[in-house]
Design a protein around this motif. Sequence first.
Motif, mmCIF file in Angstrom:
data_model
loop_
_atom_site.group_PDB
_atom_site.id
_atom_site.type_symbol
_atom_site.label_atom_id
_atom_site.label_comp_id
_atom_site.label_asym_id
_atom_site.label_seq_id
_atom_site.Cartn_x
_atom_site.Cartn_y
_atom_site.Cartn_z
ATOM 1 N N VAL A 227 0.832 -1.205 0.000
ATOM 2 C CA VAL A 227 0.000 0.000 0.000
ATOM 3 C C VAL A 227 0.870 1.261 0.000
ATOM 4 O O VAL A 227 0.361 2.368 0.071
ATOM 5 C CB VAL A 227 -0.995 0.024 1.187
ATOM 6 N N GLY A 228 2.180 1.080 -0.062
ATOM 7 C CA GLY A 228 3.084 2.219 -0.155
ATOM 8 C C GLY A 228 3.387 2.884 1.170
ATOM 9 O O GLY A 228 3.989 3.956 1.209
ATOM 10 N N VAL A 229 2.975 2.278 2.262
ATOM 11 C CA VAL A 229 3.258 2.797 3.604
ATOM 12 C C VAL A 229 4.025 1.693 4.326
ATOM 13 O O VAL A 229 3.434 0.659 4.663
ATOM 14 C CB VAL A 229 1.957 3.144 4.367
ATOM 15 N N PHE B 267 -12.085 7.560 4.697
ATOM 16 C CA PHE B 267 -11.817 7.094 6.059
ATOM 17 C C PHE B 267 -13.059 6.520 6.747
ATOM 18 O O PHE B 267 -13.012 5.424 7.317
ATOM 19 C CB PHE B 267 -11.228 8.221 6.910
ATOM 20 N N ALA B 268 -14.177 7.231 6.705
ATOM 21 C CA ALA B 268 -15.384 6.785 7.416
ATOM 22 C C ALA B 268 -15.851 5.424 6.884
ATOM 23 O O ALA B 268 -16.201 4.533 7.664
ATOM 24 C CB ALA B 268 -16.491 7.821 7.302
ATOM 25 N N ALA B 269 -15.832 5.267 5.580
ATOM 26 C CA ALA B 269 -16.256 3.990 4.989
ATOM 27 C C ALA B 269 -15.272 2.875 5.347
ATOM 28 O O ALA B 269 -15.689 1.746 5.623
ATOM 29 C CB ALA B 269 -16.369 4.128 3.473
ATOM 30 N N VAL C 282 -8.310 -11.561 3.958
ATOM 31 C CA VAL C 282 -7.531 -11.437 2.723
ATOM 32 C C VAL C 282 -8.288 -10.583 1.706
ATOM 33 O O VAL C 282 -7.704 -9.711 1.056
ATOM 34 C CB VAL C 282 -7.174 -12.828 2.152
ATOM 35 N N GLU C 283 -9.591 -10.800 1.587
ATOM 36 C CA GLU C 283 -10.395 -9.974 0.674
ATOM 37 C C GLU C 283 -10.315 -8.507 1.061
ATOM 38 O O GLU C 283 -10.225 -7.632 0.198
ATOM 39 C CB GLU C 283 -11.857 -10.433 0.680
ATOM 40 N N HIS C 284 -10.345 -8.218 2.360
ATOM 41 C CA HIS C 284 -10.248 -6.832 2.829
ATOM 42 C C HIS C 284 -8.912 -6.229 2.393
ATOM 43 O O HIS C 284 -8.872 -5.112 1.882
ATOM 44 C CB HIS C 284 -10.395 -6.773 4.357
ATOM 45 N N LEU C 285 -7.849 -6.966 2.579
ATOM 46 C CA LEU C 285 -6.526 -6.482 2.174
ATOM 47 C C LEU C 285 -6.479 -6.214 0.672
ATOM 48 O O LEU C 285 -6.005 -5.173 0.231
ATOM 49 C CB LEU C 285 -5.443 -7.504 2.556
ATOM 50 N N LEU C 286 -6.999 -7.142 -0.111
ATOM 51 C CA LEU C 286 -6.893 -7.039 -1.564
ATOM 52 C C LEU C 286 -7.848 -6.022 -2.188
ATOM 53 O O LEU C 286 -7.593 -5.548 -3.297
ATOM 54 C CB LEU C 286 -7.131 -8.406 -2.207
ATOM 55 N N THR C 287 -8.913 -5.682 -1.495
ATOM 56 C CA THR C 287 -9.865 -4.729 -2.071
ATOM 57 C C THR C 287 -9.886 -3.411 -1.305
ATOM 58 O O THR C 287 -9.524 -2.379 -1.856
ATOM 59 C CB THR C 287 -11.289 -5.326 -2.130
ATOM 60 N N GLU C 288 -10.265 -3.458 -0.050
ATOM 61 C CA GLU C 288 -10.437 -2.219 0.712
ATOM 62 C C GLU C 288 -9.127 -1.485 0.978
ATOM 63 O O GLU C 288 -9.061 -0.270 0.841
ATOM 64 C CB GLU C 288 -11.173 -2.508 2.022
ATOM 65 N N MET D 127 -6.474 -1.561 -0.747
ATOM 66 C CA MET D 127 -5.935 -1.034 -2.004
ATOM 67 C C MET D 127 -6.587 0.298 -2.367
ATOM 68 O O MET D 127 -6.021 1.086 -3.111
ATOM 69 C CB MET D 127 -6.110 -2.039 -3.145
ATOM 70 N N LYS D 128 -7.761 0.578 -1.817
ATOM 71 C CA LYS D 128 -8.440 1.851 -2.095
ATOM 72 C C LYS D 128 -7.664 3.046 -1.550
ATOM 73 O O LYS D 128 -7.770 4.131 -2.081
ATOM 74 C CB LYS D 128 -9.856 1.837 -1.514
ATOM 75 N N TYR D 129 -6.915 2.852 -0.481
ATOM 76 C CA TYR D 129 -6.145 3.982 0.037
ATOM 77 C C TYR D 129 -4.713 4.017 -0.480
ATOM 78 O O TYR D 129 -3.995 4.988 -0.268
ATOM 79 C CB TYR D 129 -6.205 4.066 1.569
ATOM 80 N N ARG D 130 -4.296 2.993 -1.189
ATOM 81 C CA ARG D 130 -2.921 2.923 -1.672
ATOM 82 C C ARG D 130 -2.541 4.141 -2.522
ATOM 83 O O ARG D 130 -1.541 4.800 -2.249
ATOM 84 C CB ARG D 130 -2.712 1.643 -2.474
ATOM 85 N N ASP D 131 -3.320 4.438 -3.557
ATOM 86 C CA ASP D 131 -2.962 5.545 -4.441
ATOM 87 C C ASP D 131 -2.995 6.876 -3.698
ATOM 88 O O ASP D 131 -2.140 7.740 -3.925
ATOM 89 C CB ASP D 131 -3.890 5.586 -5.651
ATOM 90 N N PHE D 132 -3.963 7.049 -2.809
ATOM 91 C CA PHE D 132 -4.047 8.284 -2.017
ATOM 92 C C PHE D 132 -2.795 8.457 -1.168
ATOM 93 O O PHE D 132 -2.201 9.538 -1.137
ATOM 94 C CB PHE D 132 -5.297 8.266 -1.130
ATOM 95 N N MET D 133 -2.392 7.398 -0.484
ATOM 96 C CA MET D 133 -1.227 7.484 0.403
ATOM 97 C C MET D 133 0.057 7.714 -0.392
ATOM 98 O O MET D 133 0.924 8.475 0.031
ATOM 99 C CB MET D 133 -1.112 6.221 1.259
#
Length: 143
Positions: free
Chosen positions: A16-18, A78-80, A120-126, A128-134
Motif C-alpha cells: 500500500v506504499g506505507v 476514512f469513514a467507509a 484477505v479480501e479486505h486487504l486485496l480490495t479495501e 488497495m483503495k487507500y494505496r494511491d491516495f497514500m
Amino acid sequence: MEKSEWEIAWSDCLSVGVPEMDEEHRQFIARVNELNKAIIDCEDKVSVGRRMHLMLLQAQQHFAHEEQLLEQSNFPGFAAHRAGHAQLTAQFDRVMKEFEESELSFVWALKGLTLKQRLVEHLLTEDMKYRDFMRAQKGRNQT
C-alpha cells in the motif's frame, strides 16, 4: 523450505506504499499461512482456535493503527474504511462464536477458512483503495 500451493506469498502488488502498514500486512499474511497449515494438517480445535485468535487479535490491532493513519492523512474514504473494519469485526465475533460452539472438525475448519478469506479480501480490495491516495500524499510531502 518449499512453498505449498495454499501459502500466500508477499509481493509488491500487495504493497500500500506505507512501510509500517506493509510490514503489518506481511505479518498478517504469515498468520494466515499458519492458520492454513493448521487446517490442512488437521490440527486439533485448540490449535486452530489459537491461530484464529492470534490472527484476529493482530487484525484488530492493525485496524486501529490503520484507522489512526488514515484519519491523520485525511483520507477521504476514512469513514467507509472504518465502517468496513467494524463490519468485519462483527463478522469475526459471529464466526468465532460458531467455531467455539462446534465440535465437528469440518465446521471449525470452515470457520477458520472463512475468517482468513474475509481478511484477505479486505486487504486485496479495501486496503488497495487507500494505496494511491497514500502514495500521492507521500509524493506531495517529498516535494
